[in-house]
Design a protein around this motif. Structure first.
Motif, mmCIF file in Angstrom:
data_model
loop_
_atom_site.group_PDB
_atom_site.id
_atom_site.type_symbol
_atom_site.label_atom_id
_atom_site.label_comp_id
_atom_site.label_asym_id
_atom_site.label_seq_id
_atom_site.Cartn_x
_atom_site.Cartn_y
_atom_site.Cartn_z
ATOM 1 N N ALA A 41 53.630 59.237 14.205
ATOM 2 C CA ALA A 41 52.762 59.789 15.256
ATOM 3 C C ALA A 41 51.389 59.134 15.223
ATOM 4 C CB ALA A 41 52.627 61.298 15.074
ATOM 5 N N ALA A 42 50.849 58.954 14.024
ATOM 6 C CA ALA A 42 49.530 58.328 13.900
ATOM 7 C C ALA A 42 49.553 56.893 14.400
ATOM 8 C CB ALA A 42 49.081 58.373 12.439
ATOM 9 N N GLU A 43 50.602 56.165 14.067
ATOM 10 C CA GLU A 43 50.707 54.775 14.521
ATOM 11 C C GLU A 43 50.800 54.707 16.040
ATOM 12 O OE1 GLU A 43 53.451 50.772 13.764
ATOM 13 O OE2 GLU A 43 54.033 52.683 12.869
ATOM 14 N N GLN A 44 51.553 55.622 16.617
ATOM 15 C CA GLN A 44 51.717 55.632 18.072
ATOM 16 C C GLN A 44 50.391 55.912 18.779
ATOM 17 O OE1 GLN A 44 54.669 58.437 19.410
ATOM 18 N NE2 GLN A 44 54.793 57.547 21.446
ATOM 19 N N LEU A 45 49.574 56.775 18.176
ATOM 20 C CA LEU A 45 48.314 57.166 18.803
ATOM 21 C C LEU A 45 47.154 56.228 18.472
ATOM 22 C CD1 LEU A 45 48.347 61.036 18.242
ATOM 23 C CD2 LEU A 45 48.550 59.856 20.438
ATOM 24 N N GLY A 46 47.235 55.588 17.311
ATOM 25 C CA GLY A 46 46.097 54.805 16.849
ATOM 26 C C GLY A 46 45.160 55.635 15.989
ATOM 27 N N ALA A 47 45.715 56.648 15.336
ATOM 28 C CA ALA A 47 44.957 57.492 14.416
ATOM 29 C C ALA A 47 45.282 57.074 12.982
ATOM 30 C CB ALA A 47 45.324 58.960 14.634
ATOM 31 N N ARG A 48 44.590 57.680 12.017
ATOM 32 C CA ARG A 48 44.926 57.443 10.618
ATOM 33 C C ARG A 48 45.670 58.647 10.090
ATOM 34 N NH1 ARG A 48 43.495 57.659 5.197
ATOM 35 N NH2 ARG A 48 41.610 58.949 5.360
ATOM 36 N N PHE A 49 46.805 58.415 9.442
ATOM 37 C CA PHE A 49 47.617 59.505 8.928
ATOM 38 C C PHE A 49 47.151 59.921 7.538
ATOM 39 C CE2 PHE A 49 51.398 60.636 6.265
ATOM 40 C CZ PHE A 49 51.538 61.931 6.750
ATOM 41 N N VAL A 50 47.057 61.230 7.334
ATOM 42 C CA VAL A 50 46.765 61.798 6.024
ATOM 43 C C VAL A 50 47.779 62.913 5.785
ATOM 44 C CG1 VAL A 50 45.088 62.977 4.562
ATOM 45 C CG2 VAL A 50 44.304 61.299 6.250
ATOM 46 N N ARG A 51 48.584 62.766 4.758
ATOM 47 C CA ARG A 51 49.584 63.801 4.496
ATOM 48 C C ARG A 51 48.911 65.070 3.971
ATOM 49 N NH1 ARG A 51 52.497 66.357 0.743
ATOM 50 N NH2 ARG A 51 54.548 67.088 1.439
ATOM 51 N N ILE A 52 49.321 66.212 4.501
ATOM 52 C CA ILE A 52 48.806 67.493 4.030
ATOM 53 C C ILE A 52 49.830 68.587 4.277
ATOM 54 C CG2 ILE A 52 47.595 67.943 6.224
ATOM 55 C CD1 ILE A 52 45.448 69.421 4.538
ATOM 56 N N ASP A 53 50.102 69.361 3.242
ATOM 57 C CA ASP A 53 50.919 70.563 3.340
ATOM 58 C C ASP A 53 49.969 71.721 3.058
ATOM 59 O OD1 ASP A 53 52.543 72.771 2.978
ATOM 60 O OD2 ASP A 53 53.987 71.760 1.680
ATOM 61 N N VAL A 54 49.657 72.508 4.088
ATOM 62 C CA VAL A 54 48.627 73.535 3.951
ATOM 63 C C VAL A 54 49.041 74.681 3.035
ATOM 64 C CG1 VAL A 54 47.654 72.980 6.215
ATOM 65 C CG2 VAL A 54 49.334 74.841 6.018
ATOM 66 N N THR A 55 50.300 74.709 2.610
ATOM 67 C CA THR A 55 50.760 75.747 1.689
ATOM 68 C C THR A 55 50.670 75.315 0.233
ATOM 69 O OG1 THR A 55 53.101 75.067 1.656
ATOM 70 C CG2 THR A 55 52.408 76.543 3.439
ATOM 71 N N ASP A 56 50.210 74.096 -0.007
ATOM 72 C CA ASP A 56 50.219 73.535 -1.356
ATOM 73 C C ASP A 56 48.819 73.100 -1.785
ATOM 74 O OD1 ASP A 56 50.664 70.710 -3.033
ATOM 75 O OD2 ASP A 56 52.005 72.337 -3.640
ATOM 76 N N ASP A 57 48.311 73.717 -2.839
ATOM 77 C CA ASP A 57 46.955 73.410 -3.301
ATOM 78 C C ASP A 57 46.775 71.933 -3.622
ATOM 79 O OD1 ASP A 57 46.116 76.048 -3.113
ATOM 80 O OD2 ASP A 57 46.559 76.507 -5.207
ATOM 81 N N ALA A 58 47.754 71.360 -4.336
ATOM 82 C CA ALA A 58 47.646 69.961 -4.744
ATOM 83 C C ALA A 58 47.651 69.025 -3.547
ATOM 84 C CB ALA A 58 48.783 69.607 -5.699
ATOM 85 N N SER A 59 48.465 69.332 -2.534
ATOM 86 C CA SER A 59 48.537 68.505 -1.335
ATOM 87 C C SER A 59 47.220 68.545 -0.569
ATOM 88 C CB SER A 59 49.681 68.979 -0.436
ATOM 89 O OG SER A 59 49.694 68.257 0.782
ATOM 90 N N VAL A 60 46.647 69.726 -0.448
ATOM 91 C CA VAL A 60 45.372 69.854 0.269
ATOM 92 C C VAL A 60 44.270 69.126 -0.496
ATOM 93 C CG1 VAL A 60 43.614 71.479 1.072
ATOM 94 C CG2 VAL A 60 46.046 72.007 1.385
ATOM 95 N N ALA A 61 44.253 69.275 -1.809
ATOM 96 C CA ALA A 61 43.249 68.578 -2.620
ATOM 97 C C ALA A 61 43.389 67.066 -2.493
ATOM 98 C CB ALA A 61 43.373 69.003 -4.082
ATOM 99 N N ALA A 62 44.625 66.593 -2.448
ATOM 100 C CA ALA A 62 44.860 65.158 -2.295
ATOM 101 C C ALA A 62 44.384 64.663 -0.937
ATOM 102 C CB ALA A 62 46.346 64.855 -2.471
ATOM 103 N N ALA A 63 44.575 65.481 0.100
ATOM 104 C CA ALA A 63 44.102 65.110 1.440
ATOM 105 C C ALA A 63 42.582 65.009 1.465
ATOM 106 C CB ALA A 63 44.592 66.131 2.472
ATOM 107 N N VAL A 64 41.911 65.956 0.838
ATOM 108 C CA VAL A 64 40.453 65.929 0.778
ATOM 109 C C VAL A 64 39.975 64.683 0.036
ATOM 110 C CG1 VAL A 64 38.417 67.089 -0.171
ATOM 111 C CG2 VAL A 64 40.199 68.428 0.959
ATOM 112 N N ALA A 65 40.637 64.379 -1.084
ATOM 113 C CA ALA A 65 40.258 63.191 -1.859
ATOM 114 C C ALA A 65 40.457 61.913 -1.058
ATOM 115 C CB ALA A 65 41.077 63.147 -3.147
#
Length: 228
Positions: A41-65
């Motif tokens: 989806a990001a490639e199609q739009l020209g955005a930058r993709f950042v993986r995030i699972d809002v139910t997972d503390d580690a995933s959200v922390a990784a997105a912030v980093a």
């Protein structure tokens, strides 16, 4: 240039919001749980993709980093990720699953991104809520919200709208509002809504682009502010 992070943006309202904000000149960070779909989806739009699972503390922390390393801050956080739950279900399991994404996930994501938001000259949070969580709408027989039976989803959106008003009081340095997309044709409802996905993102885009000086703690639809 305004940097905007959107959760759950690989399809539906999130994807259309990303498209419109990119068109308006925002730098969009497209957040999604599914890495393959999110990256596509990001490639199609020209955005930058950042993986995030809002139910997972580690995933959200990784997105912030990730964002801190690449952009250093964000100006707008759009909490769009959400799930509908099961029609008619009053089970504890359904309630827990929906609230974990639609309410706790918003808190988890917002709290984690606060340091990056506070580096902005005009920090904004937009929570994608719903009229299905409105007492007025669900008691009005002329409105489609009164016909739906989604105990977990409607409860989660009522909680999210109230959470927004409380966040606005607790965090006066950040403009925090809730958007009601309205009954929009998306995967959530089998594309049965009468509004187009573009119409459904009108309130979200308006809140993300309105600029300094506007109020916080509001509940807004495409035609303006509404009562809860």
């Amino acid at each position: 240039m305004t940097i905007t992070f959107i959760t759950g943006a690989n399809k539906g309202l999130g994807y259309e919001t990303a498209r419109r904000l990119l068109e308006s000149g925002h730098t969009v960070l497209l957040g999604a749980r599914d890495a393959v779909r999110g990256a596509a989806a990001a490639e199609q739009l020209g955005a930058r993709f950042v993986r995030i699972d809002v139910t997972d503390d580690a995933s959200v922390a990784a997105a912030v980093a990730d964002v801190e390393q690449h952009e250093g801050h964000i100006d707008v956080l759009i909490n769009n990720a959400g799930i509908p739950g099961t029609y008619g279900s009053t089970s504890v399991a359904d309630m827990r699953e929906v609230l974990e994404v639609n309410v706790v996930g918003v808190v988890r994501t917002t709290e984690a991104f606060l340091p990056l938001l506070r580096r902005s000259a005009d920090p904004v949070v937009v929570n994608v809520s719903s009229g299905m969580g409105s007492l007025a709408a669900t008691h009005d027989p002329s409105r489609p919200e009164s016909k739906a039976v989604f105990p977990a989803y409607t409860s989660s959106k009522a909680a999210l709208t109230m959470l927004t008003t409380q966040y606005a009081k607790a965090l006066p340095d950040i403009r925090i509002n809730a958007a009601d997309p309205g009954y929009t044709a998306t995967d959530f409802n089998g594309n049965s809504g009468p509004q187009t996905v573009t119409e459904g993102t009108d309130a979200i885009v308006a809140l993300a682009t309105e600029g300094p000086g506007h109020g916080s703690g509001r509940f807004v639809e495409r035609h303006g502010e509404i009562a809860f």
